[in-house]
Design a protein around this motif. Structure first.
Motif, PDB file in Angstrom:
ATOM      1  N   VAL A 259      -7.178  -8.718  -6.893  1.00  0.00           N
ATOM      2  CA  VAL A 259      -6.681  -9.355  -5.670  1.00  0.00           C
ATOM      3  C   VAL A 259      -6.643  -8.330  -4.534  1.00  0.00           C
ATOM      4  CG1 VAL A 259      -4.549 -10.218  -4.643  1.00  0.00           C
ATOM      5  CG2 VAL A 259      -5.469 -11.289  -6.681  1.00  0.00           C
TER       6      VAL A 259
ATOM      7  N   VAL B   9     -12.909 -10.118 -21.210  1.00  0.00           N
ATOM      8  CA  VAL B   9     -12.363 -10.579 -22.494  1.00  0.00           C
ATOM      9  C   VAL B   9     -12.659 -12.066 -22.659  1.00  0.00           C
ATOM     10  CG1 VAL B   9     -10.194 -11.035 -23.706  1.00  0.00           C
ATOM     11  CG2 VAL B   9     -10.592  -8.812 -22.650  1.00  0.00           C
TER      12      VAL B   9
ATOM     13  N   ALA C  41       2.444  -3.479   1.296  1.00  0.00           N
ATOM     14  CA  ALA C  41       3.736  -3.014   1.811  1.00  0.00           C
ATOM     15  C   ALA C  41       4.689  -2.837   0.638  1.00  0.00           C
ATOM     16  CB  ALA C  41       4.306  -4.023   2.800  1.00  0.00           C
TER      17      ALA C  41
ATOM     18  N   THR D 285      -3.433  -3.638  -9.300  1.00  0.00           N
ATOM     19  CA  THR D 285      -2.277  -2.770  -9.046  1.00  0.00           C
ATOM     20  C   THR D 285      -1.383  -2.685 -10.285  1.00  0.00           C
ATOM     21  OG1 THR D 285      -2.381  -3.456  -6.749  1.00  0.00           O
ATOM     22  CG2 THR D 285      -0.349  -2.398  -7.454  1.00  0.00           C
ATOM     23  N   ALA D 286      -1.149  -3.842 -10.936  1.00  0.00           N
ATOM     24  CA  ALA D 286      -0.243  -3.849 -12.092  1.00  0.00           C
ATOM     25  C   ALA D 286      -0.810  -3.008 -13.228  1.00  0.00           C
ATOM     26  CB  ALA D 286      -0.005  -5.289 -12.557  1.00  0.00           C
TER      27      ALA D 286
ATOM     28  N   ILE E 121       5.117  -5.367  -5.879  1.00  0.00           N
ATOM     29  CA  ILE E 121       4.956  -4.045  -6.496  1.00  0.00           C
ATOM     30  C   ILE E 121       6.291  -3.577  -7.085  1.00  0.00           C
ATOM     31  CG2 ILE E 121       4.424  -1.620  -5.946  1.00  0.00           C
ATOM     32  CD1 ILE E 121       2.315  -2.827  -3.928  1.00  0.00           C
TER      33      ILE E 121
ATOM     34  N   GLY F 265      -1.752  -6.272  -1.969  1.00  0.00           N
ATOM     35  CA  GLY F 265      -0.349  -5.838  -1.832  1.00  0.00           C
ATOM     36  C   GLY F 265      -0.283  -4.490  -1.145  1.00  0.00           C
TER      37      GLY F 265
ATOM     38  N   PHE G 295       0.929 -10.500 -11.311  1.00  0.00           N
ATOM     39  CA  PHE G 295       0.792 -11.955 -11.164  1.00  0.00           C
ATOM     40  C   PHE G 295       0.854 -12.667 -12.511  1.00  0.00           C
ATOM     41  CE2 PHE G 295      -2.006 -10.791  -7.358  1.00  0.00           C
ATOM     42  CZ  PHE G 295      -1.010 -11.051  -6.435  1.00  0.00           C
TER      43      PHE G 295
ATOM     44  N   GLY H 232      -6.518  -5.592 -17.619  1.00  0.00           N
ATOM     45  CA  GLY H 232      -6.466  -5.807 -16.170  1.00  0.00           C
ATOM     46  C   GLY H 232      -6.331  -4.500 -15.428  1.00  0.00           C
ATOM     47  N   GLY H 233      -7.157  -4.335 -14.393  1.00  0.00           N
ATOM     48  CA  GLY H 233      -7.166  -3.079 -13.637  1.00  0.00           C
ATOM     49  C   GLY H 233      -6.856  -3.287 -12.163  1.00  0.00           C
TER      50      GLY H 233
ATOM     51  N   SER I 223     -12.538  -5.966 -15.669  1.00  0.00           N
ATOM     52  CA  SER I 223     -13.856  -6.532 -15.426  1.00  0.00           C
ATOM     53  C   SER I 223     -14.176  -6.459 -13.937  1.00  0.00           C
ATOM     54  CB  SER I 223     -13.848  -7.991 -15.905  1.00  0.00           C
ATOM     55  OG  SER I 223     -14.868  -8.706 -15.273  1.00  0.00           O
TER      56      SER I 223
ATOM     57  N   GLY J 262     -13.006  -8.811 -10.743  1.00  0.00           N
ATOM     58  CA  GLY J 262     -12.425  -8.145  -9.571  1.00  0.00           C
ATOM     59  C   GLY J 262     -10.913  -8.257  -9.530  1.00  0.00           C
TER      60      GLY J 262
END
Ligand code: FAD
Length: 497
Positions: free
Chosen positions: A47, A183, A52, A16-17, A344, A50, A331, A13-14, A41, A45
């Motif tokens: 989200v 994946v 603030a 923010t996390a 965050i 985030g 998430f 996963g690319g 991927s 895409g």
């Protein structure tokens, strides 16, 4: 040298996390001994909403070795001194949750107790008049606090898409390898149940020893593959939808986030240098999607810059965040509505604790049990803080009435009962919020303690009144002396138009 030391980490996963984890792990681990891969991927895409943060985020940047002004220029960021809550409690009410307290204790007792005493005696100055961050925020001013005598903290608003790009640059420059692809299969070790590898749609196989699930709501590893149950909190937090849209700026960026309560949810406004971020969070049982969209568009300060995007979610968290050789962040680990900008923060603390409890290839269950205990306590306390914004409100609409009537988590009930009886907030294990943060929300919503601390009555009321007036004057001076937020941004970290 630990013979069982982890040699490869695979982040799936690319968003923010994923990129926060990649950048921080690449900074903290030796790239000669630990290989970090991130699979994402483009077809799926991110989200990317985030925008603030909370002051803790400054430590994240500092640990990464990021220069504050360079980071702000790259992400069109503005400063944040807190959150202004409008129409929460009752329509027309405004209160501020600032990144700071209400000043020094008086005779060892918190200033909100003294405020309460004067309030009972008929004084009308709002508690916010004693808040240093509010003294700046209400005047549209900003300057960092004096580090020799810190009176408040700051955080940022930034463009989430630019932030992910910025982190990707940092992570790749420190050796993280990005793999593009979706994946489709996740083989497990038959003996241990650990994840062995990720199989992509094009047939590539990406193996690893430690896997980090940052796949967003899909929770591909922790949820789908490892079957970790999701603890549903929607009976306490009924908002299950959001709609977001950026708009053109109509005025200088405010140094705070604004949250305005609605009949069945609330609307956010996040000022950046190049635009504003806006969204409505709502309970679909009480507000239709088209109503939410119409409300959002009607309340924009400037012209919308994109088509509004919808999100669905269920408030709650994973029963465990770490199972076998897989840790979930973002998430994939749970969802709490962004009322206090905690998404965050939870990612940052998840990464910090992973480093604190960093495993070897034995994946000793005691380590993940402790990780899950500490992270779980933090999620539960933030949940309580968010519920408190709703359950003490006096708003008349059905969603708010239901929030007042519901059975609360025991931990929150205990806090509110103690507050009502004493004006004190018992802080439990895993707290993110200090007593002054609780006071900001509870007093701001008109949820006053039944009595103040009896020990403060020894001070003559006139002496207290004079001392509190001096504090208010001091705050006003602080606010007047600071430069306008826009001027401060232009001087120090103006982003390209
Ligand atoms: P995502 O952004 O969804 O990323 C998931 C990644 O996984 C993507 O790269 C995707 O391609 C990849 N992926 C998924 N499945 C696969 C697969 N099978 N194969 C390959 N790749 C895959 N937090 C704050 O702190 N402040 C805020 O102001 C704030 N506002 C918010 C407003 C809204 C409306 C929402 C919904 C959330 C908000 N949050 C906020 C939370 C914040 O947005 C998230 O914590 C953050 O974006 C984390 O997202 P993520 O990386 O977990 O997931």
């Amino acid at each position: 040298m630990n013979e069982a030391a982890i040699r490869s980490i695979t982040i799936l996963g690319g968003g923010t996390a994923g990129w926060m984890a990649a950048a921080m792990l690449a900074k903290k681990l030796d790239p000669r001994t630990v290989h970090i891969t991130l699979v994402e991927s483009e077809e799926i895409g991110t989200v990317g909403v985030g925008e603030a943060t909370v002051p803790l985020f400054c430590h994240f940047n500092a640990t990464l070795g990021v220069d504050e002004h360079a980071f702000m220029q790259a992400t069109q960021a503005s400063y944040k001194l807190g959150i202004e809550f409008c129409d929460w409690g009752v329509a027309g009410n405004t209160h501020f949750h600032g990144f700071g307290d209400y000043g020094e204790p008086i005779d060892g007792i918190a200033p909100h107790q003294h405020w309460l005493r004067l309030h009972r005696a008929g004084d009308t100055a709002p508690i916010d008049d004693y808040s240093a961050p509010y003294a700046l925020a209400r005047r549209g001013k900003f300057m960092p606090t004096d580090p020799r005598q810190p009176r408040y903290l700051h955080a940022y608003h930034f463009d989430a898409v630019l932030y992910a790009r910025y982190l990707r640059g940092l992570a790749e420059s420190r050796g993280v390898v990005r793999v593009e692809g979706r994946v489709v299969d996740v083989p497990l070790d038959a003996e241990t149940g650990h994840i062995r590898a990720l199989v992509l749609a094009d047939g590539q196989v990406v193996d690893g020893e430690l896997f980090i699930d940052c796949t967003g709501f899909a929770a591909e590893l922790i949820g789908r593959r490892l079957g970790t149950p999701y603890v549903d909190w929607s009976h306490w937090l009924p908002c299950d939808s959001a709609i977001a849209v950026p708009c053109a700026r109509a005025e200088a960026p405010a140094p705070f986030t604004r949250s305005t309560a609605l009949a069945a949810g609330w609307q956010w406004r996040i000022p950046l240098q190049h635009r504003e971020g806006n969204g409505v969070v709502y309970a679909s049982a009480h507000m239709r999607d088209d109503e939410a969209e119409a409300t959002l568009l009607a309340n924009l300060a400037g012209a919308p810059l994109a088509t509004p995007r919808r999100f669905r979610f269920t408030a709650g968290r994973r029963e465990a965040f770490w199972r076998h050789n897989c840790v979930a962040l973002g998430f994939a680990s749970g969802f709490l509505e962004p009322l206090e900008s905690t998404g965050i923060q939870l990612i940052q603390n998840g990464i910090g604790r992973l480093l604190e409890f960093f495993p070897d290839r034995h994946f000793d269950p005691a380590v993940c049990t402790e990780y899950n205990r500490v992270c779980g306590a933090e999620w539960d306390r933030i949940r309580d803080f968010i519920i408190a914004h709703y359950c003490v409100s006096q708003r008349p609409e059905p969603m708010w009435q239901a929030a007042r009537a519901m059975d609360l988590p025991d931990t929150l009930r205990h806090k509110l009962d103690t507050w009502r009886a004493t004006g004190r907030v018992p802080l439990l294990d895993g707290e993110s919020y200090s007593e002054s943060s609780w006071a900001a929300i509870l007093l701001g919503n008109g949820f006053l303690p039944r009595r103040h601390d009896p020990l403060i009555d020894a001070l003559p009321v006139e002496a207290l009144r004079a001392s509190m007036a001096r504090r208010r004057e001091d705050m006003a001076r602080l606010g007047r002396a600071a430069p306008d937020h826009q001027v401060y941004l232009d001087r120090n970290c103006k982003a390209a138009a």
